[in-house]
Motif scaffolding. Structure first.
Motif, PDB file in Angstrom:
ATOM      1  N   LEU A 101      40.747  56.057  -3.062  1.00  0.00           N
ATOM      2  CA  LEU A 101      40.653  56.101  -1.561  1.00  0.00           C
ATOM      3  C   LEU A 101      42.084  56.279  -0.871  1.00  0.00           C
ATOM      4  O   LEU A 101      42.938  55.382  -1.203  1.00  0.00           O
ATOM      5  N   PRO A 104      45.097  54.132   4.471  1.00  0.00           N
ATOM      6  CA  PRO A 104      44.377  54.237   5.766  1.00  0.00           C
ATOM      7  C   PRO A 104      45.445  54.629   6.510  1.00  0.00           C
ATOM      8  O   PRO A 104      45.054  55.013   7.865  1.00  0.00           O
ATOM      9  N   SER A 135      36.392  59.463   5.157  1.00  0.00           N
ATOM     10  CA  SER A 135      37.183  59.017   6.269  1.00  0.00           C
ATOM     11  C   SER A 135      37.190  57.722   6.569  1.00  0.00           C
ATOM     12  O   SER A 135      36.269  56.910   6.236  1.00  0.00           O
ATOM     13  N   GLN A 136      37.947  57.030   7.186  1.00  0.00           N
ATOM     14  CA  GLN A 136      37.853  55.549   7.539  1.00  0.00           C
ATOM     15  C   GLN A 136      37.709  55.260   8.917  1.00  0.00           C
ATOM     16  O   GLN A 136      38.447  55.962   9.766  1.00  0.00           O
ATOM     17  N   GLN A 137      36.563  54.643   9.475  1.00  0.00           N
ATOM     18  CA  GLN A 137      36.332  54.172  10.721  1.00  0.00           C
ATOM     19  C   GLN A 137      36.319  52.864  11.029  1.00  0.00           C
ATOM     20  O   GLN A 137      35.382  52.222  10.599  1.00  0.00           O
ATOM     21  N   GLY A 139      38.126  50.362   9.968  1.00  0.00           N
ATOM     22  CA  GLY A 139      38.188  49.677   8.512  1.00  0.00           C
ATOM     23  C   GLY A 139      37.302  49.791   7.547  1.00  0.00           C
ATOM     24  O   GLY A 139      37.242  49.263   6.628  1.00  0.00           O
ATOM     25  N   TRP A 141      35.203  52.510   5.055  1.00  0.00           N
ATOM     26  CA  TRP A 141      34.997  54.020   4.547  1.00  0.00           C
ATOM     27  C   TRP A 141      33.812  54.772   4.823  1.00  0.00           C
ATOM     28  O   TRP A 141      32.550  54.084   4.477  1.00  0.00           O
ATOM     29  N   ARG A 166      32.264  52.103  -0.479  1.00  0.00           N
ATOM     30  CA  ARG A 166      33.178  50.623  -0.834  1.00  0.00           C
ATOM     31  C   ARG A 166      33.801  51.150  -2.359  1.00  0.00           C
ATOM     32  O   ARG A 166      33.376  51.742  -3.037  1.00  0.00           O
TER      33      ARG A 166
END
Length: 183
Positions: A101, A104, A135-137, A139, A141, A166
């Motif tokens: 991943l 962030p 994408s991370q939104q 905290g 994924w 996750r």
């Protein structure tokens, strides 16, 4: 003094529960190899047309009702086959290549596809040019399919729109599969 009313006693109407019980015994007879398919179909038709309990009794008289032993045997077989499926999936998951991943702090979504401009370029022919986006939104994924031809999957289920992912999830892009991992 005689009454002018006659009382006729008609057999009780067949209940749905009785009919369902007979159909269950017939299905188990087929599963256990005691009835051929043709015999099952004919008896099922007769059971659905039956109007009295004794008609159902005749259809199932040569078949044993479900015993505790058959429940245990079928339950055990079901549990073992389910276990082998879970074991095979777990074995394959550990052998999948890891997809790390992104950090962030980058703040940018990771585009995935065959196009050289993507952040993660996958050159397999089942991967679309612009296949998916990670994408991370807040905290969390999120993996979004971008209208790919061969689909995006998470843990074997096709992604329609977007889905939360996750660490440890299995993700697939066309026929390419990865296991998500944290850096």
């Amino acid at each position: 003094m005689t009454s002018s009313f006659e009382f006729n006693t008609y057999p009780a109407r067949l209940s749905d529960a009785e009919r369902d019980k007979a159909l269950k015994v017939l299905r188990e007879g087929v599963a256990m190899g005691r009835l051929s398919h043709d015999t099952f179909v004919r008896r099922m038709e007769l059971a659905l047309a039956a109007q009295r309990s004794d008609e159902l009794a005749v259809l199932t008289a040569d078949l044993p009702s479900e015993s505790r032993l058959s429940r245990v045997v079928f339950g055990t077989v079901e549990a073992i086959s389910g276990f082998t499926v879970r074991l095979r999936r777990a074995w394959q998951a550990e052998r999948l290549p890891k997809l790390l991943l992104p950090h962030p702090a980058s703040g940018h979504p990771l585009r995935i596809g065959r196009d050289p401009a993507n952040g993660l370029r996958l050159t397999h022919e089942t991967v679309s040019r612009v296949h998916a986006e990670l994408s991370q939104q807040g905290g969390i994924w999120v993996l979004r399919d971008l209208g790919s031809t061969n689909g995006t999957t998470v843990n074997g289920r096709r992604v329609i729109g977007a889905v939360v992912v996750r660490e440890g999830d299995q993700v697939g892009f066309g026929r390419m599969s990865f296991r998500l991992a944290v850096t």
